[in-house]
Design a protein around this motif. Structure first.
Motif, PDB file in Angstrom:
ATOM      1  N   ARG A 136       0.867  -1.181   0.000  1.00  0.00           N
ATOM      2  CA  ARG A 136       0.000   0.000   0.000  1.00  0.00           C
ATOM      3  C   ARG A 136       0.901   1.227   0.000  1.00  0.00           C
ATOM      4  N   ILE A 137       0.656   2.119  -0.924  1.00  0.00           N
ATOM      5  CA  ILE A 137       1.478   3.324  -1.038  1.00  0.00           C
ATOM      6  C   ILE A 137       0.556   4.530  -0.977  1.00  0.00           C
ATOM      7  N   SER A 138       0.938   5.504  -0.176  1.00  0.00           N
ATOM      8  CA  SER A 138       0.148   6.731  -0.076  1.00  0.00           C
ATOM      9  C   SER A 138       1.080   7.930  -0.098  1.00  0.00           C
ATOM     10  N   ASP A 139       0.521   9.076  -0.486  1.00  0.00           N
ATOM     11  CA  ASP A 139       1.311  10.309  -0.480  1.00  0.00           C
ATOM     12  C   ASP A 139       0.653  11.342   0.419  1.00  0.00           C
ATOM     13  N   VAL A 140       1.248  12.512   0.471  1.00  0.00           N
ATOM     14  CA  VAL A 140       0.769  13.546   1.389  1.00  0.00           C
ATOM     15  C   VAL A 140      -0.595  14.098   0.994  1.00  0.00           C
ATOM     16  N   ARG A 141      -1.028  13.855  -0.252  1.00  0.00           N
ATOM     17  CA  ARG A 141      -2.346  14.323  -0.690  1.00  0.00           C
ATOM     18  C   ARG A 141      -3.447  13.362  -0.287  1.00  0.00           C
ATOM     19  N   GLY A 142      -3.052  12.194   0.254  1.00  0.00           N
ATOM     20  CA  GLY A 142      -4.043  11.201   0.639  1.00  0.00           C
ATOM     21  C   GLY A 142      -4.357  10.201  -0.457  1.00  0.00           C
ATOM     22  N   ILE A 143      -3.606  10.244  -1.550  1.00  0.00           N
ATOM     23  CA  ILE A 143      -3.789   9.267  -2.631  1.00  0.00           C
ATOM     24  C   ILE A 143      -3.255   7.924  -2.148  1.00  0.00           C
ATOM     25  N   ASN A 144      -4.069   6.878  -2.231  1.00  0.00           N
ATOM     26  CA  ASN A 144      -3.682   5.535  -1.795  1.00  0.00           C
ATOM     27  C   ASN A 144      -3.801   4.567  -2.961  1.00  0.00           C
ATOM     28  N   VAL A 145      -2.781   3.715  -3.113  1.00  0.00           N
ATOM     29  CA  VAL A 145      -2.779   2.692  -4.149  1.00  0.00           C
ATOM     30  C   VAL A 145      -2.364   1.385  -3.497  1.00  0.00           C
ATOM     31  N   ASN A 156       7.956   0.681  -8.144  1.00  0.00           N
ATOM     32  CA  ASN A 156       8.463   1.483  -9.255  1.00  0.00           C
ATOM     33  C   ASN A 156       7.365   1.846 -10.249  1.00  0.00           C
ATOM     34  N   SER A 157       6.361   0.986 -10.397  1.00  0.00           N
ATOM     35  CA  SER A 157       5.216   1.317 -11.235  1.00  0.00           C
ATOM     36  C   SER A 157       4.477   2.531 -10.671  1.00  0.00           C
ATOM     37  N   TYR A 158       4.262   2.530  -9.363  1.00  0.00           N
ATOM     38  CA  TYR A 158       3.616   3.665  -8.705  1.00  0.00           C
ATOM     39  C   TYR A 158       4.441   4.944  -8.882  1.00  0.00           C
ATOM     40  N   LEU A 159       5.764   4.816  -8.714  1.00  0.00           N
ATOM     41  CA  LEU A 159       6.630   5.994  -8.738  1.00  0.00           C
ATOM     42  C   LEU A 159       6.765   6.625 -10.118  1.00  0.00           C
ATOM     43  N   GLU A 160       6.407   5.892 -11.178  1.00  0.00           N
ATOM     44  CA  GLU A 160       6.489   6.456 -12.527  1.00  0.00           C
ATOM     45  C   GLU A 160       5.672   7.733 -12.668  1.00  0.00           C
ATOM     46  N   THR A 161       4.558   7.815 -11.960  1.00  0.00           N
ATOM     47  CA  THR A 161       3.689   8.989 -12.061  1.00  0.00           C
ATOM     48  C   THR A 161       3.580   9.755 -10.739  1.00  0.00           C
ATOM     49  N   ALA A 162       4.396   9.393  -9.767  1.00  0.00           N
ATOM     50  CA  ALA A 162       4.297  10.024  -8.447  1.00  0.00           C
ATOM     51  C   ALA A 162       4.884  11.432  -8.463  1.00  0.00           C
ATOM     52  N   ILE A 163       4.335  12.276  -7.609  1.00  0.00           N
ATOM     53  CA  ILE A 163       4.847  13.635  -7.450  1.00  0.00           C
ATOM     54  C   ILE A 163       6.001  13.621  -6.455  1.00  0.00           C
ATOM     55  N   SER A 164       6.723  14.728  -6.393  1.00  0.00           N
ATOM     56  CA  SER A 164       7.782  14.831  -5.393  1.00  0.00           C
ATOM     57  C   SER A 164       7.152  14.993  -4.014  1.00  0.00           C
ATOM     58  N   GLY A 165       7.878  14.586  -3.002  1.00  0.00           N
ATOM     59  CA  GLY A 165       7.380  14.668  -1.639  1.00  0.00           C
ATOM     60  C   GLY A 165       7.563  13.349  -0.920  1.00  0.00           C
ATOM     61  N   MET A 166       6.866  13.210   0.194  1.00  0.00           N
ATOM     62  CA  MET A 166       6.993  11.997   0.996  1.00  0.00           C
ATOM     63  C   MET A 166       5.894  11.006   0.622  1.00  0.00           C
ATOM     64  N   HIS A 167       6.298   9.744   0.522  1.00  0.00           N
ATOM     65  CA  HIS A 167       5.380   8.646   0.233  1.00  0.00           C
ATOM     66  C   HIS A 167       5.572   7.592   1.318  1.00  0.00           C
ATOM     67  N   ILE A 168       4.480   7.022   1.770  1.00  0.00           N
ATOM     68  CA  ILE A 168       4.525   5.954   2.766  1.00  0.00           C
ATOM     69  C   ILE A 168       4.257   4.631   2.045  1.00  0.00           C
ATOM     70  N   VAL A 169       5.211   3.708   2.168  1.00  0.00           N
ATOM     71  CA  VAL A 169       5.069   2.382   1.580  1.00  0.00           C
ATOM     72  C   VAL A 169       4.807   1.413   2.726  1.00  0.00           C
ATOM     73  N   GLN A 170       3.627   0.823   2.725  1.00  0.00           N
ATOM     74  CA  GLN A 170       3.261  -0.148   3.756  1.00  0.00           C
ATOM     75  C   GLN A 170       3.321  -1.543   3.152  1.00  0.00           C
ATOM     76  N   LEU A 171       4.052  -2.427   3.802  1.00  0.00           N
ATOM     77  CA  LEU A 171       4.190  -3.814   3.357  1.00  0.00           C
ATOM     78  C   LEU A 171       3.553  -4.712   4.396  1.00  0.00           C
ATOM     79  N   ILE A 172       2.618  -5.549   3.955  1.00  0.00           N
ATOM     80  CA  ILE A 172       1.897  -6.463   4.854  1.00  0.00           C
ATOM     81  C   ILE A 172       2.104  -7.875   4.322  1.00  0.00           C
ATOM     82  N   TRP A 173       2.647  -8.759   5.160  1.00  0.00           N
ATOM     83  CA  TRP A 173       2.852 -10.154   4.770  1.00  0.00           C
ATOM     84  C   TRP A 173       2.694 -11.022   6.009  1.00  0.00           C
ATOM     85  N   GLY A 174       2.058 -12.175   5.832  1.00  0.00           N
ATOM     86  CA  GLY A 174       1.813 -13.055   6.979  1.00  0.00           C
ATOM     87  C   GLY A 174       1.122 -12.274   8.082  1.00  0.00           C
TER      88      GLY A 174
END
Length: 110
Positions: A57-66, A81-99
């Motif tokens: 799950r990736i989100s940015d400061v605008r609240g966009i979640n993918v 990297n697919s997400y980052l192709e169109t991402a804006i500059s700034g901070m992005h939170i990458v959440q990884l969930i497994w098991g």
């Protein structure tokens, strides 16, 4: 160098410090990274991953979640990297969930 134009060398020692347990299983680098450049998502502690599906799950400061679903570390890299192709500059939170584990990483894009 001092005021009398003399100098001395000090002893340099290398030390190896073990990582703190439970702090991080994943890393993203380079961080910060440039726009339109790829990053690498790496698994620091492979013993904590047992081939479970990974939710990204990736989100940015605008609240966009993918959200993406991945079955390997390589697929996580592709998703981020697919997400980052169109991402804006700034901070992005990458959440990884497994098991039964969950980790959040901060990624800065310049």
């Amino acid at each position: 160098m001092d005021f009398e134009d003399t100098f001395t060398y000090s002893v340099t020692r290398a030390i190896q410090v073990p990582s703190l347990k439970g702090k991080s299983n994943w890393i993203i680098y380079p961080n910060p990274s440039e726009l339109r450049s790829n990053v690498t998502v790496g698994l620091i502690n492979p013993s904590n991953y047992h081939d479970e599906p990974i939710i990204v799950r990736i989100s940015d400061v605008r609240g966009i979640n993918v959200s993406y679903s991945a079955n390997s570390v390589e697929e996580v890299n592709q998703a981020v990297n697919s997400y980052l192709e169109t991402a804006i500059s700034g901070m992005h939170i990458v959440q990884l969930i497994w098991g039964d584990q969950n980790e959040q990483l901060k990624l800065i894009r310049k």
